[in-house]
Write a protein that holds these residues in place. Structure first.
Motif, mmCIF file in Angstrom:
data_model
loop_
_atom_site.group_PDB
_atom_site.id
_atom_site.type_symbol
_atom_site.label_atom_id
_atom_site.label_comp_id
_atom_site.label_asym_id
_atom_site.label_seq_id
_atom_site.Cartn_x
_atom_site.Cartn_y
_atom_site.Cartn_z
ATOM 1 N N ARG A 1 0.838 -1.125 0.190
ATOM 2 C CA ARG A 1 0.189 -0.005 0.004
ATOM 3 C C ARG A 1 0.880 1.451 0.102
ATOM 4 N N ASP A 2 1.876 1.232 0.907
ATOM 5 C CA ASP A 2 2.756 2.437 0.865
ATOM 6 C C ASP A 2 3.407 2.773 -0.599
ATOM 7 N N ILE A 3 3.875 1.505 -1.203
ATOM 8 C CA ILE A 3 4.446 1.731 -2.417
ATOM 9 C C ILE A 3 3.682 2.346 -3.367
ATOM 10 N N LEU B 1 0.876 4.159 -2.880
ATOM 11 C CA LEU B 1 0.557 5.453 -2.775
ATOM 12 C C LEU B 1 1.794 6.562 -2.732
ATOM 13 N N GLU B 2 2.817 5.850 -3.042
ATOM 14 C CA GLU B 2 4.124 6.934 -3.591
ATOM 15 C C GLU B 2 4.311 7.050 -5.107
ATOM 16 N N GLN B 3 3.407 6.380 -5.647
ATOM 17 C CA GLN B 3 3.446 6.688 -7.055
ATOM 18 C C GLN B 3 3.054 8.105 -7.446
ATOM 19 N N ASN B 4 3.651 8.722 -8.553
ATOM 20 C CA ASN B 4 3.081 10.046 -9.065
ATOM 21 C C ASN B 4 1.919 10.173 -9.337
#
Length: 293
Positions: free
Chosen positions: A237-239, A241-244
């Protein structure tokens, strides 16, 4: 406690006192989390039982729907119990715990012997170790249509001079002291969530292969796997939501809140990276409202 009480303390004593206070606060937080999880478990069970007992005739469930609901209930309870075990404080004195007697696995299933022996059979005192026995445990494995049994043999080695006992450690398992191998658990999880096979259907499939695993047992396995996989879900989930660019969509669901006589609207959110991103993943997130956080 006033500031005058600390005047006679040295900086080292103050730091030690602060560390003790922080440790006590952490212990209290863990106890609060434990009791909150326990309360959520009881509220969840009561809400489901009220749904069964007091729902209007038009809302009462059929036999197949009740079976699906029972699967979800057993899975959720197993997951909550797994969290409670992790949060429960360690007992002051080790009390002997009576283990339930497990039914022996059918002898006709093929068995694979897996030996676990120490890498070195020489004692620290210089003597050679002598094998005096072994511990044997069996794990149930499954490939589509065929059950097999992994028979783990852990030899016991002892030094005759200093009586030092040496034994290979127990291999790590997804469910500690559980019956299924990681392969069998993966089969159940993939069949349920990827192939959309409810647990009562998987129970029938396993019965045709020679062993009827109760649906309640399968639900417990799914719940415990969910707890073990939660760190992986959180990291994914963290990865995502870190997307542009992140695409999000909601699906409204009806939630029976504890203590309320009617359902309320909740949401399941899906987060997906852009098609042009290198990451291919979807994360689902449950939320009781559409609040900004």
């Amino acid at each position: 406690m006033t500031s005058a009480c600390f005047d006679h303390l040295t900086p080292e004593q103050l730091r030690e006192l602060a560390a003790q206070l922080m440790q006590r606060v952490a212990s209290l937080d863990q106890q609060v989390h434990y009791h909150k999880t326990r309360s959520d478990q009881l509220a969840h069970e009561i809400a489901v039982l009220k749904r069964h007992r007091f729902a209007r005739r038009s809302e009462q469930l059929g036999a197949a729907q009740i079976g699906l609901l029972d699967d979800l209930l057993d899975t959720d309870i197993a997951a909550i119990e797994a969290e409670l075990e992790e949060l429960a404080p360690a007992p002051a004195a080790a009390e002997p715990r009576r283990q339930p007697r497990r039914t022996a696995l059918p002898p006709q299933f093929p068995r694979t012997l897996i030996h676990h022996e120490p890498g070195n059979t020489q004692c620290a005192c210089g003597c050679r170790l002598k094998r005096i026995g072994e511990d044997v445990s069996e794990k149930l494995d499954y490939t589509p249509g065929v059950f097999t049994v992994e028979r783990h043999v852990r030899g016991k080695w002892v030094c005759e001079r200093c009586e030092t006992l040496t034994q290979a450690p127990v291999p790590a398992q997804v469910i500690d002291k559980g019956l299924p191998t990681a392969g069998l658990l993966a089969q159940v999880m993939v069949a349920k969530f990827a192939d959309h096979l409810p647990l009562y259907r998987q129970e029938r499939i396993f019965a045709r292969s020679g062993l009827a695993i109760p649906r309640s047992t399968l639900a417990q396995w799914v719940g415990r796997c969910g707890v073990q996989l939660q760190p992986l879900v959180d990291a994914l989930r963290d990865i995502v939501l870190e997307q542009n660019v992140v695409h999000a969509d909601e699906t409204p669901v009806q939630m029976l809140a504890p203590g309320m006589k009617k359902t309320q609207r909740a949401y399941v959110w899906a987060y997906v990276p852009s098609p042009f991103a290198g990451l291919r993943a979807v994360v689902y997130d449950f939320s009781p409202s559409r609040a900004g956080e």
